[in-house]
Design a protein around this motif. Structure first.
Motif, mmCIF file in Angstrom:
data_model
loop_
_atom_site.group_PDB
_atom_site.id
_atom_site.type_symbol
_atom_site.label_atom_id
_atom_site.label_comp_id
_atom_site.label_asym_id
_atom_site.label_seq_id
_atom_site.Cartn_x
_atom_site.Cartn_y
_atom_site.Cartn_z
ATOM 1 N N UNK A 197 0.827 -1.200 0.000
ATOM 2 C CA UNK A 197 0.000 0.000 0.000
ATOM 3 C C UNK A 197 0.868 1.260 0.000
ATOM 4 N N UNK A 198 0.338 2.323 -0.545
ATOM 5 C CA UNK A 198 0.947 3.661 -0.509
ATOM 6 C C UNK A 198 2.245 3.763 -1.297
ATOM 7 N N UNK A 199 2.500 2.814 -2.170
ATOM 8 C CA UNK A 199 3.746 2.904 -2.929
ATOM 9 C C UNK A 199 3.729 4.122 -3.827
ATOM 10 N N UNK A 200 4.756 4.987 -3.749
ATOM 11 C CA UNK A 200 4.800 6.167 -4.621
ATOM 12 C C UNK A 200 4.915 5.776 -6.095
ATOM 13 N N UNK A 201 4.357 6.599 -6.928
ATOM 14 C CA UNK A 201 4.417 6.357 -8.374
ATOM 15 C C UNK A 201 5.741 6.884 -8.912
ATOM 16 N N UNK A 202 6.823 6.180 -8.587
ATOM 17 C CA UNK A 202 8.174 6.564 -9.011
ATOM 18 C C UNK A 202 8.739 5.430 -9.849
ATOM 19 N N UNK A 203 9.086 5.716 -11.074
ATOM 20 C CA UNK A 203 9.639 4.690 -11.954
ATOM 21 C C UNK A 203 10.916 4.110 -11.358
ATOM 22 N N UNK A 204 11.006 2.787 -11.367
ATOM 23 C CA UNK A 204 12.216 2.126 -10.909
ATOM 24 C C UNK A 204 12.332 1.965 -9.418
ATOM 25 N N UNK A 205 11.336 2.434 -8.652
ATOM 26 C CA UNK A 205 11.406 2.306 -7.196
ATOM 27 C C UNK A 205 11.257 0.843 -6.795
#
Length: 352
Positions: A22-30
């Protein structure tokens, strides 16, 4: 393993990664993975120190000290309870948790974390703290406390970071305790405090580490947050690079029992990195039957003289502002003044 890949895996409490879905940021490659000591130690030291400099902290982490901590864990499983967040191969954050059962019957889950300054305000800190909290809740569900005390989560605002304060408070934590960093100049002007009759300062060495540690543990049994120690706690203490009993000031009674201690140390690496000449007068303790007789004050004065002789220009210590023995007043009487405040936050572990 990225968090997208985690979503396809069965629930696995062996690594706790699934609690971060849950709450994972929308950051490519994270990506998120468990901490691996040899792979991650240097990067984690760099992360902590970059954060400390950005946040105005006046202490730095070292690889040697952090290695001792990770090689002698208590209340946690390194393969499960430590996490590294990466983006395109760069360590952008880290989080870890521990659990301790206190002597007052409370069980506390300690949650800690760091986010690289270049990656803040993008949701990484919220993601890591929220996942850590859910992992702690799942641990408690698997192994519920049998004591009658509360089950709590704890986070510490150890640097003057407004962003970290907001992050902690938005997760339901409220201030519970305040810890001062206090300093005083080493200027040769020290109060004339002396040991009471029947005590004398004697030199100690490495062979005395266990006795000093046990006396300190016994003295702190009635303090806030005390948790009965495990053997790994002593192993970690004895292996810490800055622990040098030659610098300790220890008072003994006529029967050879330790009555009071100041565990002085100098962190030469930290001083060099920060341009300081600071000596630490930490872990000050007095046996119960010698309290309120001036033991701590006398040992502190001798410690200040020691640090001045070593070429230090200031002494420092930390104190719980609500210490039941009146430690704050003792340190003020010895010339220390608060320069920074750490806030200990707590909340019920359960969301209910």
């Amino acid at each position: 393993m990225t968090t997208e890949n985690i979503a396809a895996q069965p629930r696995n409490d062996n690594n706790n990664l699934d609690h971060f879905l849950a709450d994972r940021p929308a950051i490519d490659g994270l990506a998120l993975r468990n901490f691996v000591l040899e792979r991650d130690l240097a990067g984690l030291v760099d992360l902590v120190n970059v954060c400390n400099r950005a946040d105005g902290a006046d202490w730095l982490e070292t690889a040697d000290a952090l290695r001792v901590f990770f090689e002698n864990p208590t209340g946690c499983d390194m393969a499960r309870d430590y996490w590294i967040a990466e983006a395109d191969g760069m360590m952008v954050g880290g989080a870890w948790m521990q659990r301790r059962d206190q002597s007052d019957g409370e069980r506390v889950y300690f949650l800690r974390g760091r986010v690289h300054p270049d990656w803040r305000r993008r949701g990484v800190g919220r993601w890591l703290l929220g996942g850590s909290l859910r992992a702690a809740q799942a641990w408690e569900a698997r192994e519920p406390s049998t004591a009658k005390g509360r089950v709590l989560a704890q986070a510490v605002l150890d640097t003057p970071s407004a962003g970290k304060r907001r992050l902690i408070e938005t997760h339901g934590f409220t201030p519970n305790r305040y810890i001062y960093l206090m300093t005083r100049p080493l200027d040769g002007r020290y109060p004339d405090y002396r040991l009471p009759e029947g005590l004398e300062i004697r030199p100690v060495g490495n062979k005395d580490k266990r006795a000093v540690w046990e006396a300190d543990i016994e003295a702190f049994r009635d303090h806030w947050g005390f948790a009965p120690p495990q053997e790994a706690d002593y192993t970690r203490y004895a292996a810490m690079p800055v622990i040098n009993p030659v610098l300790f000031k220890v008072a003994f009674d006529r029967d050879g029992k330790i009555a009071g201690i100041v565990q002085n140390f100098v962190d030469t690496d930290e001083n060099a990195a920060l341009g300081l000449r600071r000596g630490w007068t930490e872990d000050i303790s007095t046996r119960r039957d010698w309290r309120r007789q001036g033991v701590a004050r006398a040992l502190i004065v001798e410690s200040l003289k020691l640090h001045e002789a070593l070429g230090m220009t200031e002494a420092a210590l930390h104190v719980d502002t609500e210490n039941p023995t009146g430690a704050l007043k003792v340190y003020e009487d010895c010339g220390y003044r608060p320069v920074k405040t750490e806030i200990v936050y707590r909340r019920p572990l359960s969301d209910g």
